[in-house]
Motif scaffolding. Structure first.
Motif, PDB file in Angstrom:
ATOM      1  N   LYS A 165     -75.915 -31.709  -9.768  1.00 42.48           N
ATOM      2  CA  LYS A 165     -74.532 -31.939  -9.372  1.00 42.48           C
ATOM      3  C   LYS A 165     -73.997 -33.122 -10.179  1.00 42.48           C
ATOM      4  N   LEU A 170     -69.536 -22.653 -10.749  1.00 39.90           N
ATOM      5  CA  LEU A 170     -69.162 -23.580  -9.688  1.00 39.90           C
ATOM      6  C   LEU A 170     -67.813 -23.207  -9.088  1.00 39.90           C
ATOM      7  N   ILE A 183     -69.167 -28.482  -2.936  1.00 37.01           N
ATOM      8  CA  ILE A 183     -69.775 -27.934  -4.151  1.00 37.01           C
ATOM      9  C   ILE A 183     -69.833 -28.960  -5.276  1.00 37.01           C
ATOM     10  N   LEU A 184     -68.750 -29.722  -5.449  1.00 33.35           N
ATOM     11  CA  LEU A 184     -68.654 -30.641  -6.583  1.00 33.35           C
ATOM     12  C   LEU A 184     -69.050 -32.077  -6.256  1.00 33.35           C
ATOM     13  N   GLY A 185     -68.803 -32.447  -4.991  1.00 35.49           N
ATOM     14  CA  GLY A 185     -69.008 -33.844  -4.615  1.00 35.49           C
ATOM     15  C   GLY A 185     -67.717 -34.629  -4.618  1.00 35.49           C
TER      16      GLY A 185
END
Length: 296
Positions: free
Chosen positions: A8, A167, A190-192
């Motif tokens: 990530k 993503l 999902i991405l942070g």
């Protein structure tokens, strides 16, 4: 080009990754550029400006180019495509941007990502058209600035599909599988971080004009011009789902509050923009939203 899914990346990793890729444009945009270049003696800055405002990625490259080549004597930012073109000239524009790569070539192995990007670009253009109408009725100090900010508002989402379609698909599937979930929450999972956070970080990292960055930042929603951009992009996003999207009544009410008008006027404004935008559907190869308008 695609980021590995088992790691990530941090927000800073994304900034570095996105700064090292060559931003493409739509093939249709490039074809129109070639056509205009062939008759450069018969066209105007306005003709070029109208072409560029269809493509947020070309708009981004143009504004970044100006920021990277600004002279020391230039004390203020240039916030609109028209002003950038006036500074670099039509010949300069074609010299610098005619050889851009095409999205279709970049994503030739990811047809679903290509379709998704074209849908978002079409939606961004629709948002810009709505912002143009709202800004005109508000007698905005410079409607072109809110048009440009609306066109660029969802760049982070477009770029995500461009370099990390897996993503982007994960985010879309999460939202689909969890009805009622917010897109911001899915992005964070999902991405942070959210697309808005990435968008703001990119704008600062690339030294985009401060005014455009400000207009795209939803944290300043209390300001009428930022609200214009936010309402335009929100309405466009809900419209592409379908004409009966349950969030649209709130969008119409927000438009009514912004313009101090009634709900019928707000609906008519959006409907008229849809019909006008539908005439340019071939630019994006996306079914126009106007095709879904209920018959009256």
């Amino acid at each position: 080009m695609t980021m590995a899914l088992h790691i990530k990346p941090s927000l800073n990793d994304w900034l570095i990754k996105l700064s090292n890729i060559e931003i493409p444009a739509m093939q249709y945009t490039l074809d129109q550029m070639t056509h205009l270049k062939s008759k450069i003696d018969d066209i105007s800055i306005r003709d070029l400006s109208q072409l560029i405002r269809h493509d947020p990625l070309l708009t981004l490259r143009l504004i970044r180019f100006q920021q990277e080549h600004r002279r020391a004597v230039q004390t203020s930012d240039v916030n609109t495509v028209d002003h950038v073109l006036l500074m670099i000239g039509m010949a300069g524009f074609f010299r610098e941007f005619s050889t851009m790569p095409a999205i279709e070539n970049t994503l030739h192995q990811s047809p679903s990502a290509l379709i998704s990007i074209k849908k978002i670009i079409s939606r961004s253009y629709l948002a810009a058209r709505i912002a143009e109408s709202l800004g005109g009725q508000r007698h905005d100090v410079d409607p072109v600035e809110v048009i440009t900010a609306s066109l660029l508002h969802d760049l982070a989402e477009i770029l995500l599909w461009l370099i990390a379609p897996e993503l982007a698909q994960q985010i879309a599937l999460h939202i689909q599988r969890h009805p009622g979930s917010r897109s911001h929450d899915a992005q964070k999972l999902i991405l942070g971080f959210t697309n808005n956070e990435l968008q703001t970080a990119l704008a600062q990292h690339w030294h985009l004009p401060a005014l455009l960055t400000h207009l795209m930042d939803e944290r300043h929603i209390d300001e009428a011009r930022v609200r214009t951009v936010t309402i335009a992009t929100s309405t466009a996003r809900h419209l592409v789902h379908h004409w009966q999207d349950p969030a649209l009544p709130d969008d119409y009410q927000n438009i009514a509050d912004l313009l101090s008008c009634d709900g019928d006027h707000a609906y008519a404004l959006v409907r008229n923009v849809m019909i006008k935008a539908a005439h340019e559907w071939s630019w994006f190869s996306v079914l126009p939203v106007a095709s879904q308008i209920p018959q009256q």
